[in-house]
Scaffold this motif. Structure first.
Motif, PDB file in Angstrom:
ATOM      1  N   LEU A  45      23.149  18.491  19.305  1.00 50.01           N
ATOM      2  CA  LEU A  45      22.910  18.915  17.929  1.00 50.01           C
ATOM      3  C   LEU A  45      23.542  20.328  17.505  1.00 50.01           C
ATOM      4  O   LEU A  45      24.322  20.691  16.483  1.00 50.01           O
ATOM      5  CB  LEU A  45      21.599  18.915  17.183  1.00 50.01           C
ATOM      6  CG  LEU A  45      21.143  17.384  16.699  1.00 50.01           C
ATOM      7  CD1 LEU A  45      19.773  17.154  16.234  1.00 50.01           C
ATOM      8  CD2 LEU A  45      22.142  16.956  15.564  1.00 50.01           C
TER       9      LEU A  45
ATOM     10  N   ARG B  26      12.483   8.566  15.109  1.00 50.62           N
ATOM     11  CA  ARG B  26      13.365   9.790  14.219  1.00 50.62           C
ATOM     12  C   ARG B  26      14.318  10.229  14.999  1.00 50.62           C
ATOM     13  O   ARG B  26      15.406  10.529  14.860  1.00 50.62           O
ATOM     14  CB  ARG B  26      12.265  10.755  14.005  1.00 50.62           C
ATOM     15  CG  ARG B  26      11.494  10.282  12.664  1.00 50.62           C
ATOM     16  CD  ARG B  26      10.355  11.318  12.603  1.00 50.62           C
ATOM     17  NE  ARG B  26       9.625  10.764  11.225  1.00 50.62           N
ATOM     18  CZ  ARG B  26       8.269  11.339  10.934  1.00 50.62           C
ATOM     19  NH1 ARG B  26       7.865  12.269  11.840  1.00 50.62           N
ATOM     20  NH2 ARG B  26       7.851  10.882   9.794  1.00 50.62           N
TER      21      ARG B  26
ATOM     22  N   THR C 103      18.424  10.142  14.846  1.00 51.33           N
ATOM     23  CA  THR C 103      19.197  11.482  15.032  1.00 51.33           C
ATOM     24  C   THR C 103      20.420  11.218  15.920  1.00 51.33           C
ATOM     25  O   THR C 103      21.294  11.605  15.878  1.00 51.33           O
ATOM     26  CB  THR C 103      18.221  12.399  15.621  1.00 51.33           C
ATOM     27  OG1 THR C 103      17.201  12.877  14.416  1.00 51.33           O
ATOM     28  CG2 THR C 103      19.110  13.786  15.650  1.00 51.33           C
TER      29      THR C 103
END
Length: 434
Positions: free
Chosen positions: A319, A408, A412
């Motif tokens: 990320l 989650r 992602t």
């Protein structure tokens, strides 16, 4: 001879059922009593008269078939003779101050002391050594006390008094007892069995558990959990003596031994909130504090089955590079010229990202599917971790929280992959509706 833990466990389960059939709405307390008994820790009950405190203590004694039972209501006028036995006149003739302790507290295996904080100073000092070291100073002699279990009760907490505070600190397990609340309990109250309880347990059972508890390992992770809990409490101006923290760790080891394990599991800690408070009003706050750190400790303990931290690190790593990689993709699409070295670096980084994200997402997806299967039988699984758990379904949500965290992270990773490669990760189909 050491008995198999599962044999002792079977006996305790039967004993719990018998006590629950007579003492309504006391399920949690009954389990705490067995934890205290097997770990040689004293239990203090705070609550009004008429809540079956002494009957419960007597019932536990009956399960051991013990005749060495001492039961006394203390007042400020209670004398040492009443508690510890009269002074021997024959010994006095020989200039020896010795009490005849047979039939009194120093010779008892089980004891219930009502209104314990009304004890006067003449009694308190002797009580301190009996409660902590299981020793009675009989004149100049040290007398070993065979006390297996002591339960005390009080209608109120001790006043500010150094001796009473020292006495209070000797009670690791504390429990507030109230009157019955459920209408179903009142329906059953008039038809409770009253015949003596059968002998199910023995001193050998207790010694077996205590011996095995001495060899139980407390992992570094759970020591850290204990220290985290200590720090969190101190930040909120709650504090415990080092002796109490050490005893908490010992009770965890006893729970592990009862469950036939050589190591402490996070599930051996579930009754810890009843060992933390000084006034009953603090229990709710401390239970919430404990629960927060319990969830973090559970996550650490389950790393082998669901290594969320590893997956989080992979997701966070890429990320951070998402803008750089997406920028390269965009420049290539619009035909912007890039230097040869920049292209080689970006392509290498992009390929490394693709491989790591794909591998991590597939592994995580498979772990989550296996986790869902575990959750289908979560009550049985939790019971296998600690048979003293009350209503294991209440704790199932803690496993669901870990799964949700994993879902989650998977979302992602899938979102990042779509952004960079404009397609789904092969082999990571997952049903998020469960």
């Amino acid at each position: 001879m050491t008995q198999a833990p599962n044999l002792v466990q079977t006996k305790i389960e039967e004993a719990i059922q018998l006590l629950e059939s007579r003492f309504l709405e006391r399920e949690e307390l009954i389990r705490l009593l067995f934890l205290g008994m097997m770990s040689s820790e004293n239990v203090l009950l705070i609550g009004p008269p008429g809540t079956a405190k002494s009957q419960l203590a007597r019932g536990v004694s009956q399960l051991f078939g013990s005749a060495q039972w001492f039961d006394y209501l203390l007042t400020k006028f209670t004398t040492p003779d009443e508690m510890f036995g009269p002074v021997s006149l024959q010994q006095l003739k020989q200039d020896r101050y010795i009490r005849q302790t047979d039939g009194y507290l120093p010779a008892s295996q089980f004891a219930f002391l009502d209104e314990i904080f009304k004890a006067n100073s003449a009694i308190l000092n002797a009580l301190l050594s009996i409660l902590n070291e299981r020793l009675f100073f009989n004149g100049k002699e040290k007398q070993n006390v065979p006390l297996l279990f002591l339960m005390a009760a009080s209608n109120e907490l001790p006043e500010e008094n150094e001796q009473l505070e020292a006495l209070y600190d000797r009670f690791l397990i504390r429990y507030e007892v109230g009157y019955l609340k459920n209408v179903s309990s009142y329906e059953l109250m008039f038809q409770l069995p009253d015949e003596p309880l059968p002998t199910l347990l023995s001193l050998d059972d207790v010694q077996s558990v205590r011996e095995q508890a001495r060899h139980v390992k407390l992992s570094e992770s759970l020591v850290y959990f204990l220290y985290e809990l200590k720090q969190a409490m101190e930040e909120k101006e709650f504090s415990l003596s080092d002796r109490r923290w050490s005893k908490i760790g010992h009770i965890w080891k006893t729970s592990a031994a009862l469950n036939g394990r050589e190591y402490v599991s996070i599930w051996d800690t579930v009754y810890t909130p009843h060992m933390l408070w000084n006034v009953p009003e603090d229990l709710l706050v401390l239970a919430e504090l404990f629960d927060k750190h319990f969830q973090d400790a559970l996550k650490r303990e389950m790393e082998e089955e669901l290594p969320l931290r590893k997956y989080e690190q992979t997701a966070d790593k890429w990320l951070e590079k998402e803008d750089e990689l997406h920028g390269y993709q965009f420049k290539r699409e619009v035909g912007e010229k890039l230097g040869k070295d920049a292209v080689i670096h970006a392509q290498s980084l992009l390929e490394k990202c693709r491989l790591e994200v794909e591998e991590t997402a597939r592994e995580l997806r498979n772990k989550l599917v296996a986790w869902q299967e575990k959750e289908k039988n979560i009550e049985s699984y939790l019971y296998s971790r600690n048979f003293l758990l009350l209503q294991p379904d209440r704790y199932a949500v803690k496993y669901s929280r870990l799964r949700i965290q994993g879902e989650r992270i998977l979302q992602t990773l899938q979102g990042l992959y779509r952004t960079l490669f404009d397609k789904e990760i092969p082999g990571t189909e997952y049903d998020y509706t469960l």
